[in-house]
Design a protein around this motif. Structure first.
Motif, PDB file in Angstrom:
ATOM      1  N   ALA A  94       0.814  -1.216   0.000  1.00 31.78           N
ATOM      2  CA  ALA A  94       0.000   0.000   0.000  1.00 31.78           C
ATOM      3  C   ALA A  94       0.845   1.263   0.000  1.00 31.78           C
ATOM      4  O   ALA A  94       0.408   2.299  -0.496  1.00 31.78           O
ATOM      5  CB  ALA A  94      -0.937   0.000   1.198  1.00 31.78           C
ATOM      6  N   PHE A  95       2.045   1.199   0.568  1.00 29.23           N
ATOM      7  CA  PHE A  95       2.862   2.403   0.715  1.00 29.23           C
ATOM      8  C   PHE A  95       4.307   2.164   0.262  1.00 29.23           C
ATOM      9  O   PHE A  95       5.237   2.332   1.042  1.00 29.23           O
ATOM     10  CB  PHE A  95       2.862   2.881   2.167  1.00 29.23           C
ATOM     11  CG  PHE A  95       1.487   3.100   2.734  1.00 29.23           C
ATOM     12  CD1 PHE A  95       0.721   4.172   2.317  1.00 29.23           C
ATOM     13  CD2 PHE A  95       0.963   2.226   3.671  1.00 29.23           C
ATOM     14  CE1 PHE A  95      -0.554   4.382   2.826  1.00 29.23           C
ATOM     15  CE2 PHE A  95      -0.309   2.426   4.190  1.00 29.23           C
ATOM     16  CZ  PHE A  95      -1.060   3.501   3.767  1.00 29.23           C
ATOM     17  N   PRO A  96       4.533   1.753  -0.987  1.00 23.43           N
ATOM     18  CA  PRO A  96       5.913   1.530  -1.434  1.00 23.43           C
ATOM     19  C   PRO A  96       6.640   2.860  -1.653  1.00 23.43           C
ATOM     20  O   PRO A  96       6.027   3.895  -1.893  1.00 23.43           O
ATOM     21  CB  PRO A  96       5.729   0.782  -2.755  1.00 23.43           C
ATOM     22  CG  PRO A  96       4.401   1.254  -3.253  1.00 23.43           C
ATOM     23  CD  PRO A  96       3.541   1.466  -2.043  1.00 23.43           C
ATOM     24  N   LEU A  97       7.955   2.793  -1.581  1.00 17.58           N
ATOM     25  CA  LEU A  97       8.802   3.958  -1.821  1.00 17.58           C
ATOM     26  C   LEU A  97       9.762   3.672  -2.958  1.00 17.58           C
ATOM     27  O   LEU A  97      10.221   2.533  -3.141  1.00 17.58           O
ATOM     28  CB  LEU A  97       9.605   4.310  -0.565  1.00 17.58           C
ATOM     29  CG  LEU A  97       8.884   5.049   0.555  1.00 17.58           C
ATOM     30  CD1 LEU A  97       9.768   5.127   1.796  1.00 17.58           C
ATOM     31  CD2 LEU A  97       8.473   6.445   0.117  1.00 17.58           C
ATOM     32  N   THR A  98      10.062   4.695  -3.719  1.00 16.65           N
ATOM     33  CA  THR A  98      11.155   4.661  -4.695  1.00 16.65           C
ATOM     34  C   THR A  98      12.345   5.382  -4.084  1.00 16.65           C
ATOM     35  O   THR A  98      12.186   6.415  -3.432  1.00 16.65           O
ATOM     36  CB  THR A  98      10.727   5.363  -5.993  1.00 16.65           C
ATOM     37  OG1 THR A  98       9.654   4.631  -6.593  1.00 16.65           O
ATOM     38  CG2 THR A  98      11.884   5.448  -6.978  1.00 16.65           C
ATOM     39  N   PHE A  99      13.551   4.821  -4.294  1.00 20.35           N
ATOM     40  CA  PHE A  99      14.754   5.419  -3.733  1.00 20.35           C
ATOM     41  C   PHE A  99      15.715   5.819  -4.841  1.00 20.35           C
ATOM     42  O   PHE A  99      15.831   5.134  -5.866  1.00 20.35           O
ATOM     43  CB  PHE A  99      15.461   4.440  -2.789  1.00 20.35           C
ATOM     44  CG  PHE A  99      14.652   4.075  -1.580  1.00 20.35           C
ATOM     45  CD1 PHE A  99      14.587   4.931  -0.487  1.00 20.35           C
ATOM     46  CD2 PHE A  99      13.952   2.880  -1.537  1.00 20.35           C
ATOM     47  CE1 PHE A  99      13.836   4.600   0.631  1.00 20.35           C
ATOM     48  CE2 PHE A  99      13.202   2.534  -0.431  1.00 20.35           C
ATOM     49  CZ  PHE A  99      13.142   3.397   0.661  1.00 20.35           C
TER      50      PHE A  99
ATOM     51  N   SER B 296      35.106  15.711  -6.398  1.00 14.71           N
ATOM     52  CA  SER B 296      34.456  15.855  -7.702  1.00 14.71           C
ATOM     53  C   SER B 296      33.191  16.699  -7.564  1.00 14.71           C
ATOM     54  O   SER B 296      32.527  16.695  -6.525  1.00 14.71           O
ATOM     55  CB  SER B 296      34.100  14.483  -8.272  1.00 14.71           C
ATOM     56  OG  SER B 296      33.324  14.616  -9.448  1.00 14.71           O
ATOM     57  N   ASN B 297      32.818  17.399  -8.642  1.00 17.69           N
ATOM     58  CA  ASN B 297      31.583  18.182  -8.670  1.00 17.69           C
ATOM     59  C   ASN B 297      30.437  17.434  -9.329  1.00 17.69           C
ATOM     60  O   ASN B 297      29.329  17.962  -9.418  1.00 17.69           O
ATOM     61  CB  ASN B 297      31.816  19.498  -9.422  1.00 17.69           C
ATOM     62  CG  ASN B 297      32.768  20.425  -8.693  1.00 17.69           C
ATOM     63  OD1 ASN B 297      32.786  20.464  -7.465  1.00 17.69           O
ATOM     64  ND2 ASN B 297      33.574  21.149  -9.450  1.00 17.69           N
ATOM     65  N   TYR B 298      30.670  16.218  -9.791  1.00 14.02           N
ATOM     66  CA  TYR B 298      29.681  15.509 -10.594  1.00 14.02           C
ATOM     67  C   TYR B 298      29.211  14.249  -9.870  1.00 14.02           C
ATOM     68  O   TYR B 298      30.021  13.439  -9.426  1.00 14.02           O
ATOM     69  CB  TYR B 298      30.270  15.155 -11.963  1.00 14.02           C
ATOM     70  CG  TYR B 298      30.729  16.374 -12.724  1.00 14.02           C
ATOM     71  CD1 TYR B 298      29.814  17.179 -13.394  1.00 14.02           C
ATOM     72  CD2 TYR B 298      32.074  16.734 -12.747  1.00 14.02           C
ATOM     73  CE1 TYR B 298      30.227  18.312 -14.079  1.00 14.02           C
ATOM     74  CE2 TYR B 298      32.504  17.867 -13.433  1.00 14.02           C
ATOM     75  CZ  TYR B 298      31.578  18.652 -14.090  1.00 14.02           C
ATOM     76  OH  TYR B 298      31.984  19.782 -14.764  1.00 14.02           O
ATOM     77  N   TRP B 299      27.868  14.122  -9.786  1.00 11.80           N
ATOM     78  CA  TRP B 299      27.269  12.970  -9.125  1.00 11.80           C
ATOM     79  C   TRP B 299      26.851  11.930 -10.164  1.00 11.80           C
ATOM     80  O   TRP B 299      26.406  12.268 -11.254  1.00 11.80           O
ATOM     81  CB  TRP B 299      26.015  13.386  -8.351  1.00 11.80           C
ATOM     82  CG  TRP B 299      26.249  14.298  -7.185  1.00 11.80           C
ATOM     83  CD1 TRP B 299      26.219  15.666  -7.187  1.00 11.80           C
ATOM     84  CD2 TRP B 299      26.528  13.910  -5.842  1.00 11.80           C
ATOM     85  NE1 TRP B 299      26.465  16.150  -5.933  1.00 11.80           N
ATOM     86  CE2 TRP B 299      26.657  15.105  -5.077  1.00 11.80           C
ATOM     87  CE3 TRP B 299      26.687  12.684  -5.201  1.00 11.80           C
ATOM     88  CZ2 TRP B 299      26.930  15.094  -3.713  1.00 11.80           C
ATOM     89  CZ3 TRP B 299      26.950  12.673  -3.850  1.00 11.80           C
ATOM     90  CH2 TRP B 299      27.069  13.859  -3.116  1.00 11.80           C
ATOM     91  N   SER B 300      26.958  10.672  -9.781  1.00 11.48           N
ATOM     92  CA  SER B 300      26.330   9.585 -10.528  1.00 11.48           C
ATOM     93  C   SER B 300      25.105   9.144  -9.738  1.00 11.48           C
ATOM     94  O   SER B 300      25.096   9.199  -8.512  1.00 11.48           O
ATOM     95  CB  SER B 300      27.300   8.409 -10.695  1.00 11.48           C
ATOM     96  OG  SER B 300      28.436   8.808 -11.437  1.00 11.48           O
ATOM     97  N   THR B 301      24.047   8.702 -10.429  1.00 10.93           N
ATOM     98  CA  THR B 301      22.771   8.413  -9.766  1.00 10.93           C
ATOM     99  C   THR B 301      22.262   7.028 -10.151  1.00 10.93           C
ATOM    100  O   THR B 301      22.359   6.617 -11.308  1.00 10.93           O
ATOM    101  CB  THR B 301      21.710   9.465 -10.157  1.00 10.93           C
ATOM    102  OG1 THR B 301      22.206  10.770  -9.835  1.00 10.93           O
ATOM    103  CG2 THR B 301      20.420   9.239  -9.391  1.00 10.93           C
ATOM    104  N   LEU B 302      21.712   6.328  -9.180  1.00  8.12           N
ATOM    105  CA  LEU B 302      21.047   5.048  -9.383  1.00  8.12           C
ATOM    106  C   LEU B 302      19.654   5.130  -8.762  1.00  8.12           C
ATOM    107  O   LEU B 302      19.416   5.943  -7.866  1.00  8.12           O
ATOM    108  CB  LEU B 302      21.831   3.909  -8.729  1.00  8.12           C
ATOM    109  CG  LEU B 302      23.267   3.672  -9.210  1.00  8.12           C
ATOM    110  CD1 LEU B 302      23.957   2.630  -8.337  1.00  8.12           C
ATOM    111  CD2 LEU B 302      23.266   3.218 -10.666  1.00  8.12           C
ATOM    112  N   GLN B 303      18.720   4.276  -9.213  1.00  6.46           N
ATOM    113  CA  GLN B 303      17.358   4.316  -8.671  1.00  6.46           C
ATOM    114  C   GLN B 303      16.828   2.902  -8.513  1.00  6.46           C
ATOM    115  O   GLN B 303      17.149   2.010  -9.303  1.00  6.46           O
ATOM    116  CB  GLN B 303      16.441   5.122  -9.607  1.00  6.46           C
ATOM    117  CG  GLN B 303      15.068   5.421  -9.024  1.00  6.46           C
ATOM    118  CD  GLN B 303      14.358   6.522  -9.794  1.00  6.46           C
ATOM    119  OE1 GLN B 303      14.912   7.605 -10.010  1.00  6.46           O
ATOM    120  NE2 GLN B 303      13.128   6.250 -10.218  1.00  6.46           N
TER     121      GLN B 303
END
Length: 341
Positions: free
Chosen positions: A242-247, A256-263
């Motif tokens: 009923a209450f899932p989250l995306t991370f 470094s000034n640059y981020w890498s992102t995963l989901q």
């Protein structure tokens, strides 16, 4: 534009309706029990001495002094301040012709309530937190009435103020799926009242708290891997269907000034497979309701640091042999000149 409530950037307001009612039309409001009189700054304020008869003259004093250092009008048993200012506050006393005290009036001066700056945030499906700030400093004792209703016209329910003196209230057991709500905060002081009503979309305001206990680990034998674990925020309901989250997870080498992102959806761990070998990394995680994709992302969690696994350094020093029990120690003999005799 009068009536508009300025709101912080995190608040999405669909529409704003502001209503103003002044229930007390006189410029002063007198409390007969405590002899406290309230007046409006910049206006004429008239003090009336009780106990006088037939308009008999009285003597007025301020804080014990018979000299009142600003322009006034005195008529019978009344005293009028022509342009009330904060410096005119104090204890006014009226006396008969013999100097006997008839009455003491404590004068408080201030302003009518103004529109409030109201904001709300929704950390989960069960609670809405609202807070407000004055846009007009009234300089007078103030109380607030807080309530809410749905867009379908359901009767108003209280937004509960749990602590006195803290301009916050909490809405619980609201109609979450009827997502358009009206929040009404009414400010009241002795001069009058002002109501500020905002219309909010609680689905757009839904913003989880940041994930907790973010913990990165090195992966043995993998110089570019980091395994990151975390927990859903404690304020979020159990992560059931009923209450899932995306991370969302982001990482970068320190400096470094640059981020890498995963989901990921629902999982509370994720593997980084392209970390920079031999370097420390910054890591953060945030969350969003997985079913309402136009809700807000949480703030990023606190930064944690980790470095991937690295090959242990080889020992290049030659081993030192330990003496055995059979070793015979022979003292060294230094050559010296032959002594005579």
């Amino acid at each position: 534009m009068p009536g508009l409530v300025s709101c912080p950037g995190g608040l999405i307001v669909i529409g704003i309706i502001s209503l103003s009612f002044v229930h007390i039309h006189s410029e002063i409001w007198s409390n007969e029990v405590s002899d406290v009189q309230f007046g409006r700054l910049g206006s004429k304020v008239t003090l009336v001495c009780r106990g006088t008869h037939g308009g008999s003259l009285v003597e007025w004093r301020l804080n014990g002094s018979s000299v009142i250092p600003w322009q006034t009008l005195s008529s019978g048993g009344s005293l009028t301040l022509l342009n009330a200012q904060l410096s005119m506050e104090g204890n006014y006393t009226c006396h008969d012709h013999r100097g006997a005290l008839l009455q003491t009036i404590k004068l408080r001066l201030g302003n009518l309530p103004g529109f409030l700056n109201v904001s709300c945030h929704v950390p989960n499906h069960y609670k809405i937190f609202c807070s407000w700030k004055q846009t007009v400093n009234t300089n007078l004792p103030t109380k607030y009435i807080s309530s809410y209703s749905t867009s379908k016209g359901v009767n108003a329910e209280p937004c509960v103020q749990e602590q006195l003196g803290v301009n916050e209230c909490t809405i619980t057991d609201h109609y979450f799926w009827d997502f358009k709500h009206l929040v009404n905060i009414t400010e009241i002081n002795p001069l009058g009242s002002e109501s500020t009503i905002i219309r909010v979309n609680i689905h757009k305001l839904l913003k989880p708290d940041p994930p907790e206990a973010v913990t990165p680990e090195e992966v043995e034998g993998q110089p570019s891997y980091l395994l990151v674990h975390w927990r859903a925020p404690a304020s979020w309901p159990d992560m059931s269907e009923a209450f899932p989250l995306t991370f969302s997870l982001r990482y970068r080498p320190v400096g470094s000034n640059y981020w890498s992102t995963l989901q990921t959806e629902e999982n509370t761990s994720m593997m980084i497979t392209d970390a920079l070998a031999g370097h420390m990394h910054h890591i953060q995680v945030r969350a969003q309701d997985a079913l309402i994709n136009y809700s807000q992302w949480s703030e990023w969690s606190h930064v944690v640091q980790a470095q991937p696994w690295s090959e242990p350094l080889a020992n290049t020093e030659e081993p030192t042999e330990e003496p055995s029990d059979d070793t015979v120690f022979i003292p060294s003999i230094m050559a010296t000149d032959k002594l005579p005799g």
